[in-house]
Design a protein around this motif. Structure first.
Motif, PDB file in Angstrom:
ATOM      1  N   LEU A 194      28.961  25.927 -65.557  1.00 51.83           N
ATOM      2  CA  LEU A 194      28.517  25.220 -66.524  1.00 51.83           C
ATOM      3  C   LEU A 194      27.159  25.061 -66.219  1.00 51.83           C
ATOM      4  CD1 LEU A 194      31.001  21.996 -66.205  1.00 51.83           C
ATOM      5  CD2 LEU A 194      30.908  23.748 -68.108  1.00 51.83           C
ATOM      6  N   SER A 195      26.145  24.552 -67.347  1.00 52.23           N
ATOM      7  CA  SER A 195      24.941  24.623 -66.809  1.00 52.23           C
ATOM      8  C   SER A 195      24.707  23.677 -65.627  1.00 52.23           C
ATOM      9  CB  SER A 195      24.049  23.986 -68.071  1.00 52.23           C
ATOM     10  OG  SER A 195      24.636  22.540 -68.384  1.00 52.23           O
ATOM     11  N   GLY A 196      23.577  23.908 -65.060  1.00 50.14           N
ATOM     12  CA  GLY A 196      23.233  23.082 -63.800  1.00 50.14           C
ATOM     13  C   GLY A 196      23.836  23.843 -62.476  1.00 50.14           C
ATOM     14  N   ARG A 197      24.251  24.832 -62.801  1.00 48.27           N
ATOM     15  CA  ARG A 197      24.666  25.874 -61.811  1.00 48.27           C
ATOM     16  C   ARG A 197      25.931  25.141 -61.267  1.00 48.27           C
ATOM     17  NH1 ARG A 197      21.012  29.633 -59.616  1.00 48.27           N
ATOM     18  NH2 ARG A 197      19.077  29.413 -60.507  1.00 48.27           N
ATOM     19  N   ILE A 198      26.807  24.690 -62.094  1.00 43.89           N
ATOM     20  CA  ILE A 198      28.183  24.043 -61.721  1.00 43.89           C
ATOM     21  C   ILE A 198      29.028  25.176 -61.808  1.00 43.89           C
ATOM     22  CG2 ILE A 198      29.760  22.336 -62.518  1.00 43.89           C
ATOM     23  CD1 ILE A 198      27.225  21.276 -61.203  1.00 43.89           C
ATOM     24  N   ALA A 199      29.852  25.300 -60.677  1.00 45.20           N
ATOM     25  CA  ALA A 199      30.886  26.261 -60.801  1.00 45.20           C
ATOM     26  C   ALA A 199      32.099  26.077 -60.174  1.00 45.20           C
ATOM     27  CB  ALA A 199      30.501  27.792 -60.376  1.00 45.20           C
ATOM     28  N   SER A 200      32.334  24.602 -59.657  1.00 50.43           N
ATOM     29  CA  SER A 200      33.709  24.195 -59.285  1.00 50.43           C
ATOM     30  C   SER A 200      33.912  22.973 -59.624  1.00 50.43           C
ATOM     31  CB  SER A 200      33.525  24.285 -57.724  1.00 50.43           C
ATOM     32  OG  SER A 200      32.570  23.361 -57.044  1.00 50.43           O
ATOM     33  N   LEU A 201      35.038  22.463 -59.331  1.00 48.09           N
ATOM     34  CA  LEU A 201      35.389  20.978 -59.646  1.00 48.09           C
ATOM     35  C   LEU A 201      34.563  19.969 -58.965  1.00 48.09           C
ATOM     36  CD1 LEU A 201      39.334  21.173 -60.235  1.00 48.09           C
ATOM     37  CD2 LEU A 201      37.449  20.499 -62.033  1.00 48.09           C
ATOM     38  N   ALA A 202      34.552  20.448 -57.572  1.00 44.78           N
ATOM     39  CA  ALA A 202      33.677  19.572 -56.671  1.00 44.78           C
ATOM     40  C   ALA A 202      31.961  19.391 -57.093  1.00 44.78           C
ATOM     41  CB  ALA A 202      33.566  20.039 -55.092  1.00 44.78           C
ATOM     42  N   GLU A 203      31.575  20.458 -57.506  1.00 41.73           N
ATOM     43  CA  GLU A 203      30.084  20.481 -58.077  1.00 41.73           C
ATOM     44  C   GLU A 203      30.081  19.808 -59.221  1.00 41.73           C
ATOM     45  OE1 GLU A 203      29.387  24.519 -58.376  1.00 41.73           O
ATOM     46  OE2 GLU A 203      28.769  24.875 -56.410  1.00 41.73           O
ATOM     47  N   LEU A 204      31.043  19.742 -60.211  1.00 38.46           N
ATOM     48  CA  LEU A 204      31.156  18.936 -61.286  1.00 38.46           C
ATOM     49  C   LEU A 204      31.255  17.522 -61.006  1.00 38.46           C
ATOM     50  CD1 LEU A 204      31.221  18.656 -64.472  1.00 38.46           C
ATOM     51  CD2 LEU A 204      33.676  19.056 -64.327  1.00 38.46           C
ATOM     52  N   TRP A 205      32.275  17.011 -60.225  1.00 40.63           N
ATOM     53  CA  TRP A 205      32.297  15.744 -59.678  1.00 40.63           C
ATOM     54  C   TRP A 205      30.921  15.280 -59.256  1.00 40.63           C
ATOM     55  CZ3 TRP A 205      34.777  11.589 -61.096  1.00 40.63           C
ATOM     56  CH2 TRP A 205      34.616  10.760 -60.016  1.00 40.63           C
ATOM     57  N   LYS A 206      30.338  16.013 -58.365  1.00 40.94           N
ATOM     58  CA  LYS A 206      29.079  15.467 -57.633  1.00 40.94           C
ATOM     59  C   LYS A 206      27.981  15.408 -58.620  1.00 40.94           C
ATOM     60  CE  LYS A 206      26.106  15.455 -53.869  1.00 40.94           C
ATOM     61  NZ  LYS A 206      25.899  14.216 -53.631  1.00 40.94           N
ATOM     62  N   LEU A 207      27.992  16.053 -59.760  1.00 44.47           N
ATOM     63  CA  LEU A 207      26.950  16.149 -60.735  1.00 44.47           C
ATOM     64  C   LEU A 207      27.205  14.683 -61.431  1.00 44.47           C
ATOM     65  CD1 LEU A 207      24.928  18.127 -62.885  1.00 44.47           C
ATOM     66  CD2 LEU A 207      26.819  17.195 -64.111  1.00 44.47           C
ATOM     67  N   LEU A 208      28.415  14.415 -61.890  1.00 41.03           N
ATOM     68  CA  LEU A 208      28.721  13.176 -62.451  1.00 41.03           C
ATOM     69  C   LEU A 208      28.563  12.003 -61.815  1.00 41.03           C
ATOM     70  CD1 LEU A 208      32.031  14.569 -64.383  1.00 41.03           C
ATOM     71  CD2 LEU A 208      29.885  14.241 -65.459  1.00 41.03           C
ATOM     72  N   SER A 209      29.105  12.009 -60.480  1.00 38.79           N
ATOM     73  CA  SER A 209      28.963  10.906 -59.694  1.00 38.79           C
ATOM     74  C   SER A 209      27.445  10.515 -59.275  1.00 38.79           C
ATOM     75  CB  SER A 209      30.126  11.090 -58.311  1.00 38.79           C
ATOM     76  OG  SER A 209      29.507  12.059 -57.605  1.00 38.79           O
ATOM     77  N   ASP A 210      26.379  11.644 -59.389  1.00 43.34           N
ATOM     78  CA  ASP A 210      25.136  11.369 -59.077  1.00 43.34           C
ATOM     79  C   ASP A 210      24.329  10.951 -60.274  1.00 43.34           C
ATOM     80  OD1 ASP A 210      25.657  11.850 -56.211  1.00 43.34           O
ATOM     81  OD2 ASP A 210      24.702  13.846 -56.353  1.00 43.34           O
ATOM     82  N   SER A 211      25.121  10.944 -61.241  1.00 47.26           N
ATOM     83  CA  SER A 211      24.481  10.815 -62.748  1.00 47.26           C
ATOM     84  C   SER A 211      23.258  11.621 -62.961  1.00 47.26           C
ATOM     85  CB  SER A 211      24.005   9.320 -62.827  1.00 47.26           C
ATOM     86  OG  SER A 211      24.805   8.251 -62.654  1.00 47.26           O
ATOM     87  N   ARG A 212      23.593  12.941 -62.428  1.00 47.49           N
ATOM     88  CA  ARG A 212      22.571  13.975 -62.863  1.00 47.49           C
ATOM     89  C   ARG A 212      23.146  14.577 -64.220  1.00 47.49           C
ATOM     90  NH1 ARG A 212      22.612  18.390 -59.707  1.00 47.49           N
ATOM     91  NH2 ARG A 212      24.656  17.934 -58.956  1.00 47.49           N
ATOM     92  N   SER A 213      22.291  15.495 -64.703  1.00 42.36           N
ATOM     93  CA  SER A 213      22.321  16.330 -65.728  1.00 42.36           C
ATOM     94  C   SER A 213      22.177  17.808 -65.568  1.00 42.36           C
ATOM     95  CB  SER A 213      21.239  16.114 -66.744  1.00 42.36           C
ATOM     96  OG  SER A 213      21.059  16.743 -67.922  1.00 42.36           O
ATOM     97  N   GLY A 214      22.894  18.746 -66.134  1.00 35.82           N
ATOM     98  CA  GLY A 214      23.028  20.165 -66.097  1.00 35.82           C
ATOM     99  C   GLY A 214      21.480  20.666 -66.896  1.00 35.82           C
ATOM    100  N   ARG A 215      20.843  19.818 -67.242  1.00 36.20           N
ATOM    101  CA  ARG A 215      19.734  20.278 -68.127  1.00 36.20           C
ATOM    102  C   ARG A 215      18.411  20.991 -67.382  1.00 36.20           C
ATOM    103  NH1 ARG A 215      16.899  16.945 -73.226  1.00 36.20           N
ATOM    104  NH2 ARG A 215      15.561  18.452 -73.460  1.00 36.20           N
ATOM    105  N   GLY A 216      18.142  21.888 -67.619  1.00 32.24           N
ATOM    106  CA  GLY A 216      17.062  22.790 -66.715  1.00 32.24           C
ATOM    107  C   GLY A 216      16.073  23.258 -67.637  1.00 32.24           C
ATOM    108  N   PRO A 217      14.852  23.826 -67.324  1.00 31.61           N
ATOM    109  CA  PRO A 217      13.747  24.683 -67.923  1.00 31.61           C
ATOM    110  C   PRO A 217      14.375  25.681 -68.682  1.00 31.61           C
ATOM    111  CG  PRO A 217      13.561  24.934 -65.814  1.00 31.61           C
ATOM    112  CD  PRO A 217      14.575  23.915 -65.729  1.00 31.61           C
ATOM    113  N   VAL A 218      13.585  26.207 -69.621  1.00 34.59           N
ATOM    114  CA  VAL A 218      13.829  27.601 -70.341  1.00 34.59           C
ATOM    115  C   VAL A 218      13.285  28.558 -69.334  1.00 34.59           C
ATOM    116  CG1 VAL A 218      13.528  29.227 -72.153  1.00 34.59           C
ATOM    117  CG2 VAL A 218      13.625  26.854 -72.554  1.00 34.59           C
ATOM    118  N   SER A 219      14.348  29.424 -69.026  1.00 29.81           N
ATOM    119  CA  SER A 219      13.911  30.568 -68.095  1.00 29.81           C
ATOM    120  C   SER A 219      13.185  31.978 -68.916  1.00 29.81           C
ATOM    121  CB  SER A 219      15.071  31.329 -67.248  1.00 29.81           C
ATOM    122  OG  SER A 219      15.940  32.068 -68.219  1.00 29.81           O
ATOM    123  N   GLU A 220      12.357  32.472 -68.172  1.00 37.49           N
ATOM    124  CA  GLU A 220      11.712  33.598 -68.601  1.00 37.49           C
ATOM    125  C   GLU A 220      12.778  34.648 -69.159  1.00 37.49           C
ATOM    126  OE1 GLU A 220       8.444  34.734 -69.011  1.00 37.49           O
ATOM    127  OE2 GLU A 220       8.046  32.331 -68.738  1.00 37.49           O
TER     128      GLU A 220
END
Length: 96
Positions: A24-50
């Protein structure tokens, strides 16, 4: 969940899902990383890359300016999309 019986009258056989994979966006590639993103109220949004396009040529922070893009971020998958196994999902190369 079970596998339906075939025409020979064999009994349904239970099956289990033993693993999963995704990215997923935000460099999420495991259930643990997804849970961390959600539990920390973070977003997978990032800058447009070159590698997507050169934002400097298209960006203007004023949304009232006609023509340019006023948003300089989004939800991007930072993986090689050619690694997607579209054959497994019976999706042809063009659709994938």
């Amino acid at each position: 969940m079970s596998v339906p019986s075939d025409q020979k009258g064999e009994v349904d056989e239970p099956i289990a899902v033993v693993g999963m994979g995704f990215c997923l966006s935000g460099r999420i590639a495991s259930l643990a990383e997804l849970w961390k993103l959600l539990s920390d109220s973070r977003s997978g949004r990032g800058p447009v890359s070159e590698s997507h396009f050169k934002m400097k040529g298209f960006h203007h922070p004023d949304p009232e300016q006609p023509g340019p893009i006023n948003n300089n971020s989004g939800y991007f998958i930072d993986r090689n999309l050619e690694d997607f196994d579209n054959g497994f999902f019976r999706i042809n190369n063009i659709e994938a």
